[in-house]
Design a protein around this motif. Structure first.
Motif, PDB file in Angstrom:
ATOM      1  N   HIS A   1       0.835  -1.196   0.000  1.00  0.00           N
ATOM      2  CA  HIS A   1       0.000   0.000   0.000  1.00  0.00           C
ATOM      3  C   HIS A   1       0.873   1.251   0.000  1.00  0.00           C
ATOM      4  CE1 HIS A   1      -3.763  -2.139   1.838  1.00  0.00           C
ATOM      5  NE2 HIS A   1      -3.432  -2.585   0.646  1.00  0.00           N
TER       6      HIS A   1
ATOM      7  N   THR B   1       0.406   5.385   0.362  1.00  0.00           N
ATOM      8  CA  THR B   1      -0.565   6.419   0.728  1.00  0.00           C
ATOM      9  C   THR B   1       0.084   7.794   0.661  1.00  0.00           C
ATOM     10  OG1 THR B   1      -0.026   6.276   3.090  1.00  0.00           O
ATOM     11  CG2 THR B   1      -1.770   4.832   2.271  1.00  0.00           C
TER      12      THR B   1
ATOM     13  N   THR C   1      -7.294   1.677  -6.913  1.00  0.00           N
ATOM     14  CA  THR C   1      -6.816   2.870  -6.216  1.00  0.00           C
ATOM     15  C   THR C   1      -7.990   3.526  -5.494  1.00  0.00           C
ATOM     16  OG1 THR C   1      -5.125   3.255  -7.911  1.00  0.00           O
ATOM     17  CG2 THR C   1      -5.687   5.116  -6.492  1.00  0.00           C
TER      18      THR C   1
END
Length: 235
Positions: free
Chosen positions: A9, A11, A223
């Protein structure tokens, strides 16, 4: 090298600056809310509804001009018992309704009507928050991703969907909100699957929290963008 069953992931956060018009509107709503709280009755319930009702209105203002306009237009609701769960961001038994902009039980006055008129103008004014979203999406869409944009309110989701369709006309862009039944939500997501697996159409989904669970989005989307963040830490 470590094999992963799931991708790593990544971010990030993106900031934006309010335009003068949007800042003036937010300050006008804040002044109005301050006046409502100061004029609340002496009863604990009245004071509580005034405080949390104005906070709910400010959440809508922070979400989008469309959500602010919807909440201001819903202000005439006086069904306090029905209103309280929405004001307090409480899911209750009817989770499908939590993405509706809460009304606020305020009496109509010239100041409130002026805010409605101000919001009507802002809906058609360049939106810096929306511009930041488009700026964020543009490079990753060029890479071929298929994003989901989560919004807090129905009005915001529809507003964002309409604007993104203009910004990215080649993408298949749909929205799913609590207005739809669970079956309709599932069908709308399923309909976004490419008809030709060899030539998949790029897609973008705008949704509220009604899609945060119950439907597998990972097959079609890769996404996630949070246009709004919930003010309730339990959600």
């Amino acid at each position: 090298h470590e094999d992963r069953a799931f991708p790593k992931h990544e971010t990030t956060e993106f900031a934006y600056h309010l335009s003068d018009a949007h800042r003036d509107f937010q300050e006008a709503v804040l002044d109005y809310c301050f006046g409502i709280v100061c004029q609340a009755g002496s009863g604990q319930r009245e004071q509580r509804l005034a405080f949390w009702g104005t906070l709910a209105l400010m959440r809508c203002v922070g979400s989008s001009p469309a959500a602010a306009l919807s909440a201001l237009r819903n202000r005439m609701s006086t069904e306090s018992d029905r209103l309280e769960p929405k004001i307090y961001d409480d899911d209750g038994d009817d989770e499908d309704a939590v993405d509706i902009e809460p009304g606020t039980p305020f009496d109509v006055d010239p100041g409130l009507l002026a805010l409605v008129q101000h919001a009507e103008v802002l809906v058609d004014t360049p939106d810096p928050k929306l511009a930041a979203l488009i700026e964020t999406l543009t490079p990753i869409i060029k890479k071929g991703v298929n994003p989901v944009v989560f919004c807090r309110y129905v009005a915001t989701a529809e507003y964002v969907r309409n604007c993104l369709r203009k910004a990215f006309p080649k993408l298949t862009i749909e929205s799913v909100t609590g207005i739809l039944t669970p079956d309709e939500r599932r069908d709308r997501v399923a309909d976004m699957a490419p008809a030709d697996e060899e030539k998949p159409a790029q897609r973008l989904l705008v949704a509220t929290d009604c899609l945060s669970e119950g439907i597998n989005l990972q097959q079609l989307f890769d996404t996630v963008v949070h246009y709004d963040l919930s003010w309730n830490p339990t959600r």
